[in-house]
Design an enzyme around this catalytic site. Structure first.
Site, PDB file in Angstrom:
ATOM      1  CG  HIS A 298      -2.051   0.943   1.189  1.00 48.89           C
ATOM      2  ND1 HIS A 298      -2.302   1.780   0.130  1.00 48.89           N
ATOM      3  CD2 HIS A 298      -3.002   1.242   2.126  1.00 48.89           C
ATOM      4  CE1 HIS A 298      -3.358   2.536   0.402  1.00 48.89           C
ATOM      5  NE2 HIS A 298      -3.787   2.225   1.605  1.00 48.89           N
ATOM      6  CG  HIS A 337      -4.112   0.808  -9.025  1.00 49.19           C
ATOM      7  ND1 HIS A 337      -5.385   0.671  -8.525  1.00 49.19           N
ATOM      8  CD2 HIS A 337      -3.475   1.675  -8.192  1.00 49.19           C
ATOM      9  CE1 HIS A 337      -5.516   1.428  -7.447  1.00 49.19           C
ATOM     10  NE2 HIS A 337      -4.382   2.036  -7.217  1.00 49.19           N
ATOM     11  CG  ASP A 393       2.552   3.960  -5.589  1.00 51.58           C
ATOM     12  OD1 ASP A 393       2.484   4.896  -4.790  1.00 51.58           O
ATOM     13  OD2 ASP A 393       1.721   3.042  -5.643  1.00 51.58           O
TER      14      ASP A 393
END
Length: 493
Positions: A298, A337, A393
């Site tokens: 996460h 994702h 990310d």
């Protein structure tokens, strides 16, 4: 028959289920393209001969959904995601528009209260958040008690939990369990005050966790700076007169905060709601969310991207790395994702922000490796067919690295802005129609059937797998000497 109507129109908005075990047919209503899971409890059948009683067949069907792959647990008005189309909207407004025209604090207001604020309302909100950014002096002892090399997320999680101990009036266990659910003006005022405190103190506590590592004294939040400007000031100010963070870095951090403010019912948000459903104080709920976000699947994902790029090395090593990924020998971080099946809409905004930061800080040596990895993966059928496109990310870690943040601080830079989303969902749940019901999922029990207790002297070793017995720990040094010593009451191993 399960709840429903017999009209043709209503029948078209229903699901007809035939239970082949009994031959019975059930009609389940479809509302907002969803069906109530509790309707399946009405689908019962007699237990078969020899069937495990733990199956509870006569009590109705259960819905098994490991990891919440397709289970809706709440009706929400906050964030909409279309993973197939790559869409993200806060309260209906596309993230692309907000990133260009809004700010993190304005988006926090939008998420929490439902609409973009008027100038007077926003001025009040901002003033309260910034006013409540100052920590109680006693809290410095909590931060100082951590080792200088403690992970900042461990410090931040502990700090959120400890924060609730300062405000007895904010604790439903002390002030009454209806404290946040009544919806009265008095109740809303108490709720809003805790929201101001949590938003305001999030950056302060994060900066305090940062300065522990530096061995620096804590900084009182300044007056007159933006939310992210105040954050950078508290981390870096060393007593200079008129100190102001670089405006490009301040703006870049604000954009990243805005993009990370909410993302629907992700793991940490769900943890906040699960914890909050017991009517615990919001500080404890946010601390639980912070702990959930700590995990590498996460909030630690952007840190994992940097570690991956470092391990790859020069750009020429990228093809070999991708081949290892295909063989399941290496892990590809920053691609794909759980929700988005095309490109993450936030990744395009972050990429533009990265260019602005790199123009100021200089090119990161890892950028060339990242670019080669991006280009090679995007033209490889293996990754394209699996819809493994770069997510937020992949680029955000490079920006944080260029801005000089240590890698283990990256999850903190995720947690701080996500407080706004957590609070928006927590507030919505507290005020939802029908009140708050404690979240209590079902399970499918597959363990041993009923068996009798056996005295320890008569037991056989039934553990067939390593996981079915405790692991023996190798002791050396002081522990080894300790276990070899003799003393009264020494336990037998």
């Amino acid at each position: 028959m399960v709840q429903g109507t017999t009209s043709k129109e209503a029948h078209n908005e229903s699901l007809t289920v035939r239970d082949e075990r009994t031959g019975k047919t059930y009609t389940i209503p479809i509302v907002e393209n969803s069906i109530p899971a509790t309707a399946f409890k009405k689908i019962v059948a007699p237990s078969k001969k020899g069937e495990r009683e733990e199956n509870e067949t006569e009590r109705g069907l259960r819905v098994l959904d490991k990891g919440f792959l397709n289970t809706a647990v709440i009706r929400s008005q906050i964030t909409y995601i279309d993973g197939e189309a790559g869409i993200l909207r806060y309260r209906g407004i596309p993230i692309e528009q907000l990133a260009v025209n809004s700010s993190y604090l304005e988006c926090a207001y939008l998420l929490i209260y439902g609409n973009l604020p008027t100038r007077p309302h926003f001025n009040t909100f901002k003033a309260e958040v910034m006013h409540h950014s100052i920590m109680h002096h006693d809290s410095e002892e909590l931060f100082a008690s951590f080792r200088y090399d403690s992970h900042p997320m461990a410090i931040l999680t502990s700090a959120f939990a400890a924060l609730g101990s300062y405000y007895a009036e904010a604790n439903p266990s002390l002030a009454g369990q209806g404290l946040y659910t009544r919806g009265t003006p008095e109740s809303l005022a108490i709720m809003d005050k805790q929201i101001y405190r949590l938003l305001g103190k999030a950056t302060t506590m994060a900066a305090m966790a940062y300065r522990i590592r530096q061995g620096r004294a804590f900084v009182t939040p300044p007056v007159g700076l933006s939310y992210t400007g105040s954050f950078l000031y508290q981390m870096d100010h060393l007593g200079e007169e008129g100190y102001k963070p670089n405006p490009i870095l301040e703006k870049a951090l604000d954009v990243l905060f805005l993009l990370h403010a909410d993302h629907e019912l992700n793991a940490s948000c769900t943890t906040v709601l699960q914890t909050g459903s017991s009517l615990v104080d919001p500080y404890s709920a946010v601390a639980a969310g912070c702990a959930s976000l700590y995990g590498p699947l996460h909030g630690g994902a952007n840190e994992a991207v940097i570690r991956m790029l470092i391990s790859i090395g020069p750009p020429d090593n990228v093809p070999r790395f991708l081949e290892q990924v295909k063989k399941k020998e290496r892990v590809l971080s920053g691609f794909g994702h759980r929700v988005y099946k095309t490109s993450d809409p936030r990744s395009f905004i972050v990429r533009k922000t990265a260019d602005e930061v790199f123009a100021l800080t200089g090119t990161d040596p890892l950028l060339q490796t990242a670019m080669r990895l991006h280009d090679e993966a995007m033209k490889d059928d293996y990754f394209v067919s699996r819809k493994l496109a770069p997510n937020v990310d992949f680029w955000s870690g490079l920006i944080y690295r260029a801005m000089g943040f240590p890698m283990d601080f990256f999850p903190v830079l995720f947690a701080v802005p996500r407080v706004a989303g957590w609070l928006a969902h927590w507030r919505q749940m507290m005020l939802q129609e029908g009140g708050v019901k404690i979240w209590r999922p079902r399970q499918i029990y597959v363990g041993p059937e009923k068996r009798d207790f056996v005295p320890i002297e008569e037991r056989k070793d039934e553990g067939k797998q390593p996981r079915e017995r405790p692991t023996e720990v190798y002791h050396s040094g002081q522990s080894k000497r300790y276990y070899l010593a003799e003393y009264t009451g020494k336990a037998k191993l």
